[in-house]
Design a protein around this motif. Structure first.
Motif, short mmCIF file in Angstrom:
data_model
loop_
_atom_site.label_atom_id
_atom_site.label_comp_id
_atom_site.label_asym_id
_atom_site.label_seq_id
_atom_site.Cartn_x
_atom_site.Cartn_y
_atom_site.Cartn_z
N ARG A 80 19.85 30.50 -0.52
CA ARG A 80 19.81 29.23 0.18
C ARG A 80 19.38 29.46 1.63
O ARG A 80 18.55 28.72 2.16
CB ARG A 80 21.19 28.55 0.12
CG ARG A 80 21.19 27.09 0.50
CD ARG A 80 22.55 26.45 0.22
NE ARG A 80 23.64 27.15 0.88
CZ ARG A 80 23.97 26.98 2.16
NH1 ARG A 80 23.30 26.14 2.92
NH2 ARG A 80 24.98 27.65 2.68
N GLY A 95 15.68 29.78 2.49
CA GLY A 95 14.87 28.57 2.60
C GLY A 95 13.68 28.62 1.67
O GLY A 95 13.82 29.00 0.50
N LYS A 96 12.50 28.29 2.19
CA LYS A 96 11.32 28.23 1.33
C LYS A 96 10.89 29.62 0.83
O LYS A 96 10.11 29.73 -0.10
CB LYS A 96 10.16 27.55 2.05
CG LYS A 96 9.74 28.23 3.34
CD LYS A 96 8.54 27.54 3.97
CE LYS A 96 8.25 28.02 5.38
NZ LYS A 96 8.27 29.47 5.61
N ASP A 150 22.91 34.25 6.55
CA ASP A 150 21.72 34.29 7.41
C ASP A 150 21.32 35.73 7.76
O ASP A 150 20.14 36.06 7.78
CB ASP A 150 21.95 33.51 8.71
CG ASP A 150 21.85 32.01 8.49
OD1 ASP A 150 21.26 31.60 7.46
OD2 ASP A 150 22.37 31.26 9.33
#
Ligand code: NI
Length: 197
Positions: free
Chosen positions: A91, A94-95, A187
Motif C-alpha cells: 500500500r 502506491g502506484k 513507508d
C-alpha cells in the motif's frame, strides 16, 4: 621425499591453513561470508500455480524485485501478521506496487489448493500472489530456498506446520539479496524496496 624436504612444506601448509581459517572466521563475523555465498545458494527453478490458476516459475522473478514469504493458510498467527505487514508495504508503494512481485508460497499443499489460496488472500493486498502446487513441486521450492517446514500433529487429529518466517528479497535478476525486514514503518520498508525497482 625425505623428512628434511617435506617438513618445511608441512609448516607452510599449516600456516596457509591457519590463514584461510582466520579469513573464514573474519568473513563469518563481518557477514561477508553470507553475502558471498547466499546469492548462489538460495533460490532456483520452480514450477508453481497462483491463486488464479496461472503458472508461475523462476522466470517470473526476472524484471521485478520480489518479496517471497513461505507459509500456509491455516497458520494461526505468523502468516496472517506477515501478510498484513506485506500488504501495508504494498500500500505504501502506491502506484509502484505493480512493479514488484509479492509471493506467498504454501508449505502445506495438501490443504492449500489454488482455490483455498484465493479465498485466503482476499483479506490482503490484491497484489499478493499465492503460490502452490503438488507435493513434489512444493518440496522442491522449499528445498531450494532452504526453508524449514515441518508438519506437526495436533491432539484433535488435525495438524499445523512449523515453518521459516523469513521474507526473502530477490532482485530484478531473481537473485537473493537479503532477508527483508517488515518490523518497521511501511513507508521505510517501501523506500528500501523501491531501490530495487
Ligand atoms: Ni505461518
Amino acid at each position: 621425499m625425505t623428512d628434511r624436504t617435506t617438513r618445511p612444506l608441512v609448516i607452510i601448509a599449516a600456516f596457509a591453513g591457519s590463514l584461510a581459517a582466520g579469513l573464514l572466521i573474519v568473513l563469518w563475523l563481518t557477514g561477508g561470508f553470507r553475502s558471498v555465498t547466499a546469492p548462489a545458494s538460495i533460490g532456483g527453478a520452480f514450477q508453481l500455480t497462483d491463486q488464479a490458476g496461472r503458472a508461475v516459475t523462476e522466470q517470473n522473478l526476472k524484471g521485478k524485485p520480489s518479496l517471497i514469504f513461505f507459509g500456509f493458510t491455516h497458520c494461526p498467527d505468523v502468516c496472517p501478521t506477515s501478510l498484513f505487514e506485506i500488504s501495508e508495504v504494498l500500500r505504501a508503494m502506491g502506484k509502484d506496487a505493480g512493479r514488484v512481485n509479492a509471493y506467498f508460497v504454501s508449505v502445506d499443499p495438501e490443504r492449500d489448493t489454488a482455490a483455498a489460496m484465493k479465498e485466503y488472500l482476499s483479506s490482503f493486498d490484491p497484489h499478493l500472489q499465492g503460490l502452490t502446487g503438488n507435493a513434489e513441486a512444493v518440496a522442491k521450492v522449499i528445498s531450494s530456498f532452504r526453508v524449514y517446514a515441518k508438519k506437526v500433529p495436533l491432539k484433535d487429529g488435525d495438524y499445523t506446520m512449523d515453518h521459516t518466517a523469513l521474507i526473502y528479497l530477490m532482485d530484478r535478476d531473481g537473485k537473493f539479496v537479503s532477508p527483508f525486514n517488515l518490523k518497521r514503518a511501511p513507508d521505510a520498508a517501501a523506500t528500501e524496496l523501491k531501490r530495487y525497482l
